[in-house]
Enzyme design. Structure first.
Site, mmCIF file in Angstrom:
data_model
loop_
_atom_site.group_PDB
_atom_site.id
_atom_site.type_symbol
_atom_site.label_atom_id
_atom_site.label_comp_id
_atom_site.label_asym_id
_atom_site.label_seq_id
_atom_site.Cartn_x
_atom_site.Cartn_y
_atom_site.Cartn_z
ATOM 1 N NE ARG B 255 -8.218 18.834 76.303
ATOM 2 C CZ ARG B 255 -7.126 18.301 76.843
ATOM 3 N NH1 ARG B 255 -7.203 17.171 77.514
ATOM 4 N NH2 ARG B 255 -5.960 18.878 76.711
ATOM 5 C CG HIS B 259 -5.516 17.876 72.189
ATOM 6 N ND1 HIS B 259 -6.181 19.079 72.162
ATOM 7 C CD2 HIS B 259 -5.039 17.675 70.932
ATOM 8 C CE1 HIS B 259 -6.088 19.591 70.937
ATOM 9 N NE2 HIS B 259 -5.412 18.759 70.186
ATOM 10 C CE1 TYR B 267 -2.842 17.562 79.149
ATOM 11 C CE2 TYR B 267 -1.540 16.051 77.803
ATOM 12 C CZ TYR B 267 -2.694 16.794 78.009
ATOM 13 O OH TYR B 267 -3.702 16.758 77.085
HETATM 14 C C1 LIG Z 1 -2.382 27.454 64.321
HETATM 15 C C2 LIG Z 1 -2.317 26.094 64.948
HETATM 16 N N1 LIG Z 1 -1.310 25.798 65.784
HETATM 17 C C3 LIG Z 1 -1.243 24.581 66.362
HETATM 18 C C4 LIG Z 1 -2.194 23.631 66.124
HETATM 19 C C5 LIG Z 1 -2.137 22.256 66.811
HETATM 20 N N2 LIG Z 1 -3.199 22.236 67.850
HETATM 21 C C6 LIG Z 1 -4.430 21.724 67.589
HETATM 22 S S1 LIG Z 1 -5.481 21.919 68.850
HETATM 23 C C7 LIG Z 1 -4.308 22.674 69.803
HETATM 24 C C8 LIG Z 1 -4.656 23.142 71.174
HETATM 25 C C9 LIG Z 1 -5.863 24.007 71.160
HETATM 26 O O1 LIG Z 1 -6.162 24.402 72.465
HETATM 27 P P1 LIG Z 1 -7.468 25.244 72.768
HETATM 28 O O2 LIG Z 1 -7.534 26.426 71.863
HETATM 29 O O3 LIG Z 1 -7.469 25.526 74.220
HETATM 30 O O4 LIG Z 1 -8.664 24.284 72.369
HETATM 31 P P2 LIG Z 1 -9.030 22.856 73.000
HETATM 32 O O5 LIG Z 1 -8.288 21.817 72.229
HETATM 33 O O6 LIG Z 1 -8.642 22.872 74.424
HETATM 34 O O7 LIG Z 1 -10.480 22.736 72.795
HETATM 35 C C10 LIG Z 1 -3.101 22.749 69.117
HETATM 36 C C11 LIG Z 1 -1.845 23.319 69.659
HETATM 37 C C12 LIG Z 1 -3.212 23.969 65.216
HETATM 38 N N3 LIG Z 1 -4.171 23.094 64.874
HETATM 39 N N4 LIG Z 1 -3.272 25.212 64.655
#
Ligand SMILES: Cc1ncc(C[n+]2csc(CCOP(=O)(O)OP(=O)(O)O)c2C)c(N)n1
Ligand SMILES: [Mg+2]
Lengths: 328, 335
Positions: B255, B259, B267
């Site tokens: 990406r 985020h 970071y």
């Molecule tokens: C169960 C849960 N834990 C924490 C979060 C907070 N959170 C939202 S997105 C994210 C990171 C997700 O990373 P990834 O699965 O790699 O997807 P990306 O954002 O990189 O597309 C976190 C920790 C959440 N939404 N749901």
């Protein structure tokens, strides 16, 4: 035609009849197919309806609910089972964040008609992890019905109504009632309202608001106090979400006193909500404080028999509460 | 038996020559459309045109488009937070997509769900919760239901690399494996889960290896190669329709931005970001198309002009669309 059935047989009959009536109904969960369920609530279903509709799931509570939700989106009416309320933890997100909110977050685009059967409650020597009540985790959530029937008649009629209802439903079955609660149950399918509490016993002197196994304990206590001239009206909530406020408030307007009895621990239990409702809607009708007879605030339920006895609300504890309320 | 085909470096083998020019240009247009809509969504956020947040998919378009481009209308999509553009791929009108950002009544959920968490019921796109990986379980349940009905439809569910750590991901894969469900799990491995790098997420190198533990097929592809993604996804979908079970498709990608729109992503090393921007899936595909005499500057301009017009109209529509009345907060709680 009615005959006497146990609570568990009433549940079993409801499942048989709904699966016969509607082939969209299917069940899934742990040990409920080949084994017929650890308490035999699902006995005979696998043999009659086959593995397609009576599915022994992997040991994974999240996907039991998740799969049921998904299947409901394509027209099924799944009845997933959580074997013990104590193990519902992994399924809390699927229940609260998915099933309860899917309709809301899609503004009605998706509906989720699933009925989650959950075995709950203490008093059977189950110890810390086969005795718990966590009805209020869920009753707090708009969008999911939470039911806790106390009689064999209600168990059958409410389960059938739940399966036919378009909302997600949590159907809490008390394991102590499975074989101790018996009553007249019509053979033919019928439904019981999912919106109404039931006055189990009329009375003029005080209202006891209760549900589940405690409804039967409250009835015993009320009968005994009746011999001593105190007539208690016993209101069996049956539905913990949404709560039938009217029946509770109407009863207290008549009796002017209220005792709340539940098995759950005291702090933030159902009793807190009932007392708050009465405070808001029947304050002027109260002649005494609202008292609660509940499980103590300790981890439910320690195993050793004297410890379990200490935890569980019994007839004597309810009578003591009634005496205190009557004397105020 | 679990198989793993690592095609991360195998793009050159892609037999794209058998894909029709219409299809190739269609994939191209869709990637550009997703990119432009996403960039517009970011600008609108920065302009303060909507509250909440947005999770940009820029850089990941090849996976987003390639995985779902060949779906039929009756197929289902179970997106996550970074998949607003998957709705565009499945055919949702841009007017609805932008109304979604603004929380207006012309969004499919009338402003109840957050900007990026978009569903579209009539196109079988499941409105996601924010709970990571929950959509995988619901999607798996849909696949179970469709298989039981004897339909040959499939479900595509997206998630990130972080999502592959959580139990629900594994519960879903396991169930799909047991019942050989018509599921395609698209893991958009962008190397970061919010601010957590992949090395702290898992000891694995290829996230498609997650499939092995569940006895299902896992494939890793260069997620910035639209043809590699399209080919792998189409193969998985064809197998799924034929009853041959689920696939985990890892798209190795990146990406570009934080985020979310409120994350400056300090970071990450600048060098890492710049290196990945050079691997932009769009110019890469443009070169391929130009080499095959399917694209020139004129067509490129026409594509962009047309999308710009469509976006402008959609944004104007969405801005004019009313907000829901406060009383609507009570709607659709109970059936
Ligand atoms: C169960 C849960 N834990 C924490 C979060 C907070 N959170 C939202 S997105 C994210 C990171 C997700 O990373 P990834 O699965 O790699 O997807 P990306 O954002 O990189 O597309 C976190 C920790 C959440 N939404 N749901
Ligand atoms: Mg990630």
């Amino acid at each position: 035609m009615a005959r006497t059935l146990t609570y568990i047989d009433a549940i079993n009959e409801a499942l048989h009849q709904e699966m016969e009536r509607d082939d969209r109904v299917c069940i899934l969960g742990e040990d409920l197919g080949l084994g017929g369920g650890v308490f035999k609530a699902t006995a005979g279903l696998y043999q009659k309806f086959g593995e397609e509709r009576v599915l022994d799931s992997p040991l994974a509570e999240g996907i039991i609910i998740g799969a049921a939700i998904g299947a409901s989106l394509v027209g099924f009416r799944p009845v997933p089972e959580i074997q013990f309320a104590d193990f519902i933890g992994d399924a809390v997100d699927p229940i609260l964040q998915q099933a309860a909110k899917l309709r809301y977050r899609s503004s009605g685009g998706f509906t989720c008609p699933i009925t989650i059967r959950v075995c709950w409650g203490g008093g059977t020597g189950g110890g810390l992890y086969h005795s718990q009540e966590n009805t209020t985790w869920f009753a707090h959530e708009p969008g999911i019905r939470v039911l806790a029937p106390s009689t064999a008649y209600d168990a059958k009629g409410m389960l059938i109504a739940a399966i036919r209802d378009e909302n997600p439903v949590l159907f809490f079955e008390h394991k102590k009632l499975y074989r101790t609660a018996k009553g007249d149950v019509p053979e033919e399918p019928y439904t019981v309202s999912l919106d109404n509490a039931e006055v189990r016993r009329p009375g003029r002197d005080m209202t006891i608001v209760t549900y589940g196994y405690m409804a039967s304990i409250a009835m015993e206590a009320a009968e005994e106090m009746s011999k001593r001239g105190v007539e208690a009206e016993v209101v069996d909530l049956r539905t913990l979400n949404p709560i039938d406020k009217k029946t509770i408030v109407d009863s207290v307007r008549k009796t002017n006193r209220c005792l709340i009895v539940h098995e759950d621990t005291k702090t933030l239990g159902m009793g807190a909500e009932i007392a708050a409702i009465l405070n808001e809607e029947a304050f002027d009708d109260l002649d005494a404080p609202i008292y609660r007879v509940t499980g103590p605030d300790i981890p439910p339920v320690p195993f050793s028999p004297p410890l379990e006895k200490f935890f569980m609300v019994d007839k004597e504890k309810v009578i003591a509460g009634m005496e205190k309320l009557a004397a105020y | 038996m679990a198989t793993k085909v690592n095609r991360a470096t195998a793009a050159a083998e892609t037999p794209a020559t058998r894909l029709s020019p219409e299809l190739l240009l269609g994939l191209y247009r869709m990637m550009v459309k997703c990119r432009m809509c996403d960039e517009k969504a970011r600008i609108l956020f920065r302009q303060g045109k909507y509250a909440g947040n947005f999770y940009s998919n820029v850089g990941q378009e090849a996976g987003e488009v390639g995985a779902a481009y060949s779906l039929r209308e009756e197929d289902w999509v179970a997106p996550s937070h970074r998949d607003w553009t998957s709705c565009i791929v499945k055919g949702a009108p841009l007017t609805a997509c932008f109304a979604q950002l603004f929380g207006k009544v012309d969004s499919p959920d009338r402003g109840k769900s957050t900007p990026a968490h978009m569903g579209y019921p009539s196109l079988h796109i499941i409105t996601p919760a924010s709970t990571i990986a929950a959509q995988l379980m619901i999607g798996t349940g849909v696949a179970w239901g469709m298989k039981r009905k004897g339909q040959d439809n499939v479900v595509v569910s997206y998630c990130g690399d972080g999502a592959t750590s959580i139990g629900w991901f594994h519960e879903a894969l396991n169930f799909a494996g047991v019942h050989r469900l018509p599921m395609l799990y698209v893991v958009q491995n962008n190397l970061w889960a919010e601010s957590v790098p992949l090395r702290l997420q898992t000891a694995l190198t290829d996230l498609s290896d997650r499939a092995k533990g569940h006895g299902i097929t896992g494939v890793s592809v260069d997620g910035n190669d639209i043809l590699a993604v399209y080919e792998a996804a189409t193969r998985a979908i064809t197998r799924a329709r034929a009853g041959e079970g689920p696939t985990v498709l890892e798209c190795k990608t990146y990406r570009w931005y934080g985020h979310s729109e409120i994350d400056p992503a300090k970071y990450r090393m600048k060098e890492e970001v710049e290196a990945w921007k050079k691997k932009d899936p769009i110019p890469r595909f443009e070169k391929y198309l130009a080499d095959h005499k399917l694209l020139d500057d004129q067509i490129k301009k026409e594509v962009r002009d047309e999308i710009t017009r469509e976006i402008d109209e959609a944004v104007e529509f969405a801005e004019k669309s009313p907000y829901p009345a406060p009383e609507e907060a009570f709607d659709h709680i109970w059936a």
